[in-house]
Design an enzyme around this catalytic site. Structure first.
Site, mmCIF file in Angstrom:
data_model
loop_
_atom_site.group_PDB
_atom_site.id
_atom_site.type_symbol
_atom_site.label_atom_id
_atom_site.label_comp_id
_atom_site.label_asym_id
_atom_site.label_seq_id
_atom_site.Cartn_x
_atom_site.Cartn_y
_atom_site.Cartn_z
ATOM 1 N N GLU A 1 0.805 -1.220 0.000
ATOM 2 C CA GLU A 1 0.000 0.000 0.000
ATOM 3 C C GLU A 1 0.846 1.282 0.000
ATOM 4 O O GLU A 1 0.382 2.339 0.420
ATOM 5 C CB GLU A 1 -0.952 -0.009 1.189
ATOM 6 C CG GLU A 1 -2.033 -1.075 1.074
ATOM 7 C CD GLU A 1 -3.138 -0.882 2.084
ATOM 8 O OE1 GLU A 1 -4.269 -0.594 1.664
ATOM 9 O OE2 GLU A 1 -2.850 -1.003 3.295
ATOM 10 N N HIS B 1 -0.787 5.384 8.073
ATOM 11 C CA HIS B 1 -1.918 4.519 7.718
ATOM 12 C C HIS B 1 -1.999 3.407 8.751
ATOM 13 O O HIS B 1 -1.001 2.731 9.030
ATOM 14 C CB HIS B 1 -1.743 3.916 6.333
ATOM 15 C CG HIS B 1 -2.734 2.832 6.038
ATOM 16 N ND1 HIS B 1 -4.093 3.068 6.008
ATOM 17 C CD2 HIS B 1 -2.575 1.498 5.805
ATOM 18 C CE1 HIS B 1 -4.726 1.941 5.744
ATOM 19 N NE2 HIS B 1 -3.826 0.974 5.625
ATOM 20 N N HIS C 1 -4.813 0.469 11.049
ATOM 21 C CA HIS C 1 -6.071 -0.271 11.157
ATOM 22 C C HIS C 1 -6.536 -0.228 12.607
ATOM 23 O O HIS C 1 -7.059 -1.217 13.120
ATOM 24 C CB HIS C 1 -5.884 -1.723 10.706
ATOM 25 C CG HIS C 1 -5.074 -1.865 9.457
ATOM 26 N ND1 HIS C 1 -4.014 -2.744 9.341
ATOM 27 C CD2 HIS C 1 -5.169 -1.225 8.254
ATOM 28 C CE1 HIS C 1 -3.495 -2.658 8.130
ATOM 29 N NE2 HIS C 1 -4.164 -1.735 7.460
#
Length: 244
Positions: free
Chosen positions: A83, A102, A104
């Site tokens: 990513e 980034h 989660h």
């Protein structure tokens, strides 16, 4: 491990990026997955990102330099994050962004899948959220059968478009991406995005939430002038945790 043969970046930025990885792990924003990058401080069309590995294990020698297309400019023999296009396309679209996280983070993901509750700032530490974070719907750009990952430049650009001029964007069923004008501020914002999610989830159990107004959120950004306080504290805590 010795330093990677980077083209431009300063040693200070490399070390800060290593510390950023460790801080985000130690503060529970990332686990074995997630990543943080920094724009090259000597060449604005390059960025720095670790090779494909758990953030809590990153060292200086693991840092790879990329162009904005996501091409590795050193360390070509090492696996890189799939990513990385998140980073390249946001840096391309936003010259003001110097760092990107980034993650989660588990407290944030629910707000990406319950679209009736907009993710807005609930406390003065989270003014960077402004009017609230939009939700990136990958189906709009990638169709109905993606694995929700930003696998190419097309999806990276779509995510950057969804972020727009904001400081954070949620990614439906996936996580969030947070940006900042410095690496330290991006880390601060990622940590407090997680904090805000926990506060709002708790508050919603009690009743309707009184969020910050946009004017309050903008005024509260002044707290980021004190960025060295949390940065030094988190850095010391992360380094101490690694020596246990």
């Amino acid at each position: 491990m010795s330093a990677s043969p980077l083209v431009n970046a300063s040693p200070e930025l490399l070390q800060d990026l290593v510390d950023a990885n460790h801080i985000l792990f130690n503060e529970g924003v990332v686990d074995a997955f997630g990543h943080v990058s920094a724009r090259d401080d000597r060449r604005s069309d390059h960025f720095l990102l670790a090779r494909n590995m758990a953030p809590g294990s990153v060292e200086v020698g693991d840092i790879v330099e990329f162009d904005l297309d996501g091409k590795a400019l050193n360390g070509e023999d090492r696996r890189v994050y799939l990513e990385r296009f998140i980073h390249g396309e946001i840096y391309r679209a936003r010259p003001d962004v110097m760092a990107i996280v980034h993650s989660h983070s588990p407290s944030v993901v629910p707000f990406s899948i319950v679209k009736s509750v907009r993710f807005k700032p609930a406390c003065h530490m989270c003014g960077f959220l402004g009017h609230g974070a939009d939700i990136f719907e990958i189906r709009d750009a990638g169709g109905p059968a993606t694995d929700l990952l930003i696998r190419d430049q097309h999806l990276g650009k779509a995510l950057a478009d969804s972020l727009g001029s904001s400081n954070a964007v949620l990614m439906r069923g996936h996580g969030s991406t947070v940006v900042g004008p410095t690496l330290k501020q991006a880390v601060y914002r990622a940590v407090y995005t997680e904090v805000n999610a926990k506060l709002v989830a708790d508050a919603l159990r009690l009743g309707p939430v009184e969020y910050l107004s946009l004017e309050e959120a903008n005024a509260a950004l002044a707290i980021e002038k004190e960025i060295e306080r949390p940065w030094q504290f988190w850095k010391a805590a992360a380094r101490a945790a690694r020596t246990k």
